[in-house]
Design a protein around this motif. Structure first.
Motif, PDB file in Angstrom:
ATOM      1  N   VAL A  59       0.866  -1.179   0.000  1.00 49.86           N
ATOM      2  CA  VAL A  59       0.000   0.000   0.000  1.00 49.86           C
ATOM      3  C   VAL A  59       0.900   1.225   0.000  1.00 49.86           C
ATOM      4  CG1 VAL A  59      -0.197   0.016   2.527  1.00 49.86           C
ATOM      5  CG2 VAL A  59      -1.978   1.098   1.159  1.00 49.86           C
ATOM      6  N   GLU A  60       0.471   2.282  -0.666  1.00 53.35           N
ATOM      7  CA  GLU A  60       1.271   3.504  -0.700  1.00 53.35           C
ATOM      8  C   GLU A  60       0.905   4.398   0.480  1.00 53.35           C
ATOM      9  OE1 GLU A  60       0.425   4.765  -4.714  1.00 53.35           O
ATOM     10  OE2 GLU A  60       1.929   3.398  -5.522  1.00 53.35           O
ATOM     11  N   PRO A  61       1.837   5.232   0.953  1.00 52.36           N
ATOM     12  CA  PRO A  61       1.606   6.048   2.160  1.00 52.36           C
ATOM     13  C   PRO A  61       0.341   6.910   2.123  1.00 52.36           C
ATOM     14  CG  PRO A  61       3.910   6.116   1.548  1.00 52.36           C
ATOM     15  CD  PRO A  61       3.193   5.403   0.432  1.00 52.36           C
ATOM     16  N   SER A  62      -0.044   7.395   0.952  1.00 52.11           N
ATOM     17  CA  SER A  62      -1.205   8.289   0.870  1.00 52.11           C
ATOM     18  C   SER A  62      -2.541   7.539   0.811  1.00 52.11           C
ATOM     19  CB  SER A  62      -1.080   9.174  -0.367  1.00 52.11           C
ATOM     20  OG  SER A  62      -1.084   8.374  -1.536  1.00 52.11           O
ATOM     21  N   GLN A  63      -2.505   6.229   0.726  1.00 53.93           N
ATOM     22  CA  GLN A  63      -3.744   5.449   0.624  1.00 53.93           C
ATOM     23  C   GLN A  63      -4.301   5.123   2.003  1.00 53.93           C
ATOM     24  OE1 GLN A  63      -1.990   2.449  -1.884  1.00 53.93           O
ATOM     25  NE2 GLN A  63      -3.199   3.182  -3.612  1.00 53.93           N
ATOM     26  N   GLU A  64      -5.534   4.668   2.029  1.00 57.57           N
ATOM     27  CA  GLU A  64      -6.203   4.297   3.273  1.00 57.57           C
ATOM     28  C   GLU A  64      -6.474   2.802   3.296  1.00 57.57           C
ATOM     29  OE1 GLU A  64      -9.755   6.643   3.112  1.00 57.57           O
ATOM     30  OE2 GLU A  64      -8.755   8.419   3.880  1.00 57.57           O
ATOM     31  N   VAL A  65      -6.510   2.251   4.493  1.00 53.11           N
ATOM     32  CA  VAL A  65      -6.876   0.855   4.698  1.00 53.11           C
ATOM     33  C   VAL A  65      -8.170   0.855   5.503  1.00 53.11           C
ATOM     34  CG1 VAL A  65      -6.209  -1.341   5.741  1.00 53.11           C
ATOM     35  CG2 VAL A  65      -4.459   0.126   4.683  1.00 53.11           C
ATOM     36  N   TRP A  66      -9.211   0.290   4.920  1.00 53.43           N
ATOM     37  CA  TRP A  66     -10.515   0.198   5.564  1.00 53.43           C
ATOM     38  C   TRP A  66     -10.763  -1.240   5.966  1.00 53.43           C
ATOM     39  CZ3 TRP A  66     -14.257   4.027   6.439  1.00 53.43           C
ATOM     40  CH2 TRP A  66     -13.859   5.306   6.042  1.00 53.43           C
TER      41      TRP A  66
END
Length: 156
Positions: A59-66
């Motif tokens: 995952v890239e730093p600017s993305q979110e994990v839901w």
């Protein structure tokens, strides 16, 4: 197809089936494509050298994990037993859609073999292996991986 992210001397770099993708490849841009277009795109660009550097979180730093919580019967029974308000989780299980919540930003996700951080004020921490889905902008499942959703039960 196996998509992975690696730390190289110039910074993070994505690979497909063990071959580096072009340096400009970004997961966020790829997730804007439909599932069919995304597969076609990846099939044409994985021509780089073999990926051998340190594995990073996918995952890239600017993305979110839901996350979608308390979805299994065993989980339901455990949450009901742990909860002071016995009916709070029943509402989640009987809802017309799953419970969804923000778990983390990409910058806080760690990869395989990396150390996790646990809050100093937590005393009851539980590792929870999870099936993790990768969903594109069109809400299509385009991939999956294993995840470890560590929860601090006494804070939760």
């Amino acid at each position: 197809m196996y998509l992975s992210r690696h730390q190289v001397s110039t910074g993070p770099r994505w690979a497909l089936d063990g071959r580096y993708l072009p340096e400009h490849f970004r997961l966020g841009s790829w997730l804007q494509l439909s599932r069919a277009s995304a597969s076609d795109f990846l099939a044409t660009v994985a021509t780089g050298e073999a990926a051998i550097d340190t594995l990073l979180p996918p995952v890239e730093p600017s993305q979110e994990v839901w996350a979608s919580g308390v979805t299994y019967l065993r989980s339901r029974e455990a949450r009901t037993a742990e909860s002071e308000a016995k009916d709070i989780y029943e509402k989640v299980y009987e809802a017309p859609r799953p419970e969804l919540f923000l778990k983390s930003t990409g910058a806080r996700v760690v990869g395989h073999g990396m150390k996790i951080r646990i809050r100093a004020d937590a005393s009851w921490n539980v590792p929870e292996p999870e099936l993790t889905l990768v969903v594109n902008a069109g809400l299509e499942i385009v991939g999956f991986t294993a995840g470890n959703d560590v929860s601090s039960r006494d804070i939760e």
